[in-house]
Design a protein around this motif. Structure first.
Motif, short mmCIF file in Angstrom:
data_model
loop_
_atom_site.label_atom_id
_atom_site.label_comp_id
_atom_site.label_asym_id
_atom_site.label_seq_id
_atom_site.Cartn_x
_atom_site.Cartn_y
_atom_site.Cartn_z
N LYS A 117 0.84 -1.21 0.00
CA LYS A 117 0.00 0.00 0.00
C LYS A 117 0.87 1.26 0.00
O LYS A 117 0.61 2.21 -0.74
CB LYS A 117 -0.89 0.02 1.24
CG LYS A 117 -2.08 -0.92 1.22
CD LYS A 117 -2.90 -0.72 2.49
CE LYS A 117 -4.28 -1.34 2.41
NZ LYS A 117 -4.31 -2.79 2.25
N ALA A 126 -3.50 2.80 -5.19
CA ALA A 126 -3.87 2.08 -3.98
C ALA A 126 -4.06 0.60 -4.27
O ALA A 126 -4.48 0.22 -5.37
CB ALA A 126 -5.18 2.65 -3.41
N ASP A 130 -7.55 -5.19 2.51
CA ASP A 130 -7.14 -4.57 3.76
C ASP A 130 -7.49 -5.41 4.98
O ASP A 130 -8.29 -5.01 5.82
CB ASP A 130 -7.86 -3.20 3.84
CG ASP A 130 -7.35 -2.35 4.97
OD1 ASP A 130 -6.15 -2.44 5.26
OD2 ASP A 130 -8.15 -1.60 5.55
#
Lengths: 455, 455
Positions: A117, A126, A130
């Protein structure tokens, strides 16, 4: 072990010959992990595809099992050492190449999610997937489990970002799947088959990942509710508006207590439940979070705060990410990963506490409320077999509730060894047999992470 | 045919017994399609999963080949009838159920793409995959080819929206893959394997599709360039800004001429190339298209117009969608579907015209410029074998150029029969053999759409 001696000769410098150091590779982050000693298995720290080829060729010749290992953050036992096996760590294969024109990253499997990231952000790009463990988990492990995390409600899961893979198969054959182009449909999609296969088909040695334009920094709302029913009403209220928040995280009171005991992240004491909600829509985030705040208040939140700045928002998210270590600090537990249709989330939440009460076990209830994917925990004391059995029964009951609600036993953690006995009940015998046949195509000797994912 | 007689008895009312009507099912939209007569194959118009089960059970027992058919818009021959085969049309299986809370659609395979979009829109939701043939192509066919289209640059392809499938396998077994929940990782991902499998593994009888919030109506820019080099400069200029337009379509002069000959869609005469560019970003579309206009002017556009209203914008898009019928009206041709890294698009465009000139064949060059996925055509006269050979050589040369540029022979149309001989060269022999083994797991008799996709 003779495997250690043999591989040390084949791969000098890559094999951990000190059992004390090898012991550090025995377990993953599964709460129920039981550590082997460092002389019960062999650790290879691969530096290159060729190291992986050599290891898998040796393993096939000698019929030795292989446990691929990344950041060891699995919560299902899929990365734990097995007796006599080779633990094949790709943690040091951390190359990253960003191509800003194609908006792709070509990475080694050992790259830490958060590091990718950070590198992508330097190019204005990006990598959305996550997991809560982003600062520790590796891309190879993310691919092995098709990891999700906090972004999924808007940005999807790891599979949505993998364009192609280089994989070493049992026996040492190198296979390449997928593409570097934006689209491509030549042949069957074996990339998707490998993503989420929990190390049971081969070892990823390189991945081509799709990147997206870096969004605006999100704005964050923290809403505090008197009880879980009101919290669920808040989640439902958010769903009445057309666009999708970029994050909707739920924590109940015991989850907050576990986090705050681990460190002060700014969560309120005595809450029945909290929601963290974000928007990252360019030009709209400010109005979005104001609207979220109104909706959540109307739904029964007793306190609604928009994080005043980035630091405060980051601290709250850091708190959410600290939940798993916080739970570990609280005590022995089994962690669920059930996922239900979002419309049934309230019933699932209610069931967690009902089941915990019925079996008289401590519970926490937290997770990715926007996806219907929760990670309830049931606590026990490993020195008290009665308590452990009660926690296991609670865990089993919750899996059945998830099925009754039209859900699945695993939203993102994977099957691992924790739920492998359940898989046939979810998929049916015919389907599991078909999946075994798929595995046998790749791993005819059955030596890749045996007993995990599928058995 | 005895197959027709047998199946008419098993499935009364579902089998086309009139060869004149059956003839209407002989070909798909492949420019090179050669029609069988209606008595050379059997047509089953399935109305239900059970009809599909009965057909596939019969086919396996009698070792009869099956060609699944949807909207018959394939351009690669994957939906053409085969001699002695059963053409299994799912075109009338058109059920649609929208669940606005889960944001999913549960649909039959015969639903037309544009019809699904229209039904979803009533719920404030969108189904993004958008082949140029959206008004004619079926969801089952979209799934079989992993169809892309005009939206992919921002919204991805069909695979990105398929959560789960019900598939009837050869022999009649019903298989369910995937999930209805937002996330789920129990077992291997066989949904992704089936998407894009071109009818070679089974027949989709139901799909669970992910929907997204309906965006704002897009705004559209038309930019006219003196030549293709300037057009490519325009595409590259768009790439300098962070966010992704929702559509970037390229047409060269001969493509525009073919469209305008088919109907007046408002495209300018005498252009070297045009770009259609859209933004649908809520609250930003107006400023986006102004910035696109400036970038495209600076890159060399001689005329840049923002569509004044929805009607004008829709007419331009309709013109783009009319390209394939326009090309068909122009004459016999082979249509390419190569996809290269977006940074190599200029080289691909240059190669199209160089190759056309070298082989002295008429060409058009158009496609999804934002993805690097182009559909150049090479024209010939089917009564002139020399011209046909020249077009085939041009086609072959362009595939090789795409490979040299790091691309693939098919971005979205699939392999079909058109490119099946090329597949091994793109994937390699080991990979094709592995894919054959995958096919054999599902279709051991080799009766599902034989010779298409993989051979």
């Amino acid at each position: 072990m003779s495997t250690t001696v043999d591989l040390d000769r084949l791969l000098p410098g890559r094999v951990v010959t000190d059992p004390g150091i090898a012991a550090g590779y025995a377990v993953d982050a599964s709460p129920q992990a039981v550590a082997l000693t460092g002389d019960e298995f062999t650790v290879v720290r691969a530096r290159s595809r060729e190291d992986v080829v050599t290891t898998l060729r040796y393993a096939a010749e000698r019929r030795v099992s292989v446990v691929p290992q990344g950041g060891r953050t699995s919560t299902t036992g899929s990365g734990e050492a097995l007796p006599g096996a080779i633990v094949l760590s790709t943690a040091t294969m951390t190359s990253v190449h960003i191509d800003p024109v194609e908006r792709i990253a070509v990475v080694g499997p050992g790259v830490i999610n958060a590091d990718l990231k950070a590198v992508a952000a330097k190019h204005g790009l990006a990598y959305p997937p996550d997991p809560a463990s982003a600062s520790m988990c590796s891309i190879g492990g993310n691919i092995a489990t098709n990891a999700g995390g906090l972004c999924c409600v808007k940005y999807g899961v790891t599979a949505d970002y993998v364009r192609g893979l280089e994989v070493v198969l049992p026996g040492g054959e190198v296979m390449r799947t997928g593409r570097r182009t934006a689209k491509g449909v030549a042949g069957y999609d074996l990339t998707g088959l490998l993503v989420g296969s929990e190390g049971t088909l081969g070892v990823v040695t390189e991945a081509v990942l799709r990147l997206v334009p870096l969004g605006d920094p999100p704005l964050t709302v923290l809403a505090v509710f008197p009880d879980l029913a009101a919290t669920v009403a808040g989640i439902e209220a958010l769903r009445t508006q057309p666009h999708t928040p970029s994050l909707v995280e739920l924590m109940d009171g015991p989850s907050i207590a576990a986090v705050q005991a681990y460190g002060d992240y700014g969560f309120p004491a005595h809450a029945g439940g909290v929601l963290l909600v974000q928007s990252d829509r360019p030009g709209h985030a400010g109005s979005d979070v104001q609207r979220y705040a109104e909706l959540l208040s109307a739904a029964g939140a007793t306190e609604v705060a928009v994080a005043e700045d980035r630091v405060e928002a980051d601290l709250l998210l850091e708190g959410r990410r600290a939940l798993n270590p916080g739970l570990k600090a609280r005590g022995d537990h089994i962690i669920e990963d059930v996922c239900v249709p979002v419309g049934r989330l309230g019933e699932l939440v209610a069931a967690v506490h009902e089941i915990g009460a019925r079996h008289a076990v401590g519970t926490t209830c937290a997770g990715h409320a926007g996806d219907g994917n929760l990670h309830p925990c049931f606590f026990y004391d490993r020195h008290d077999p009665v308590s452990q059995q009660a926690a296991e029964r609670a865990f089993d009951d919750l899996v059945r509730v998830a099925w009754d609600l039209g859900g699945t036993l695993t939203g993102e953690h994977g099957v691992g060894s924790l739920k492998v006995d359940w898989l046939a009940e979810e998929l049916g015998t015919a389907e599991v047999n078909r999946q075994r046949a798929v595995k046998a195509l790749f791993d005819p000797l059955g030596i890749m992470n045996p007993g995990r994912g599928i058995a």
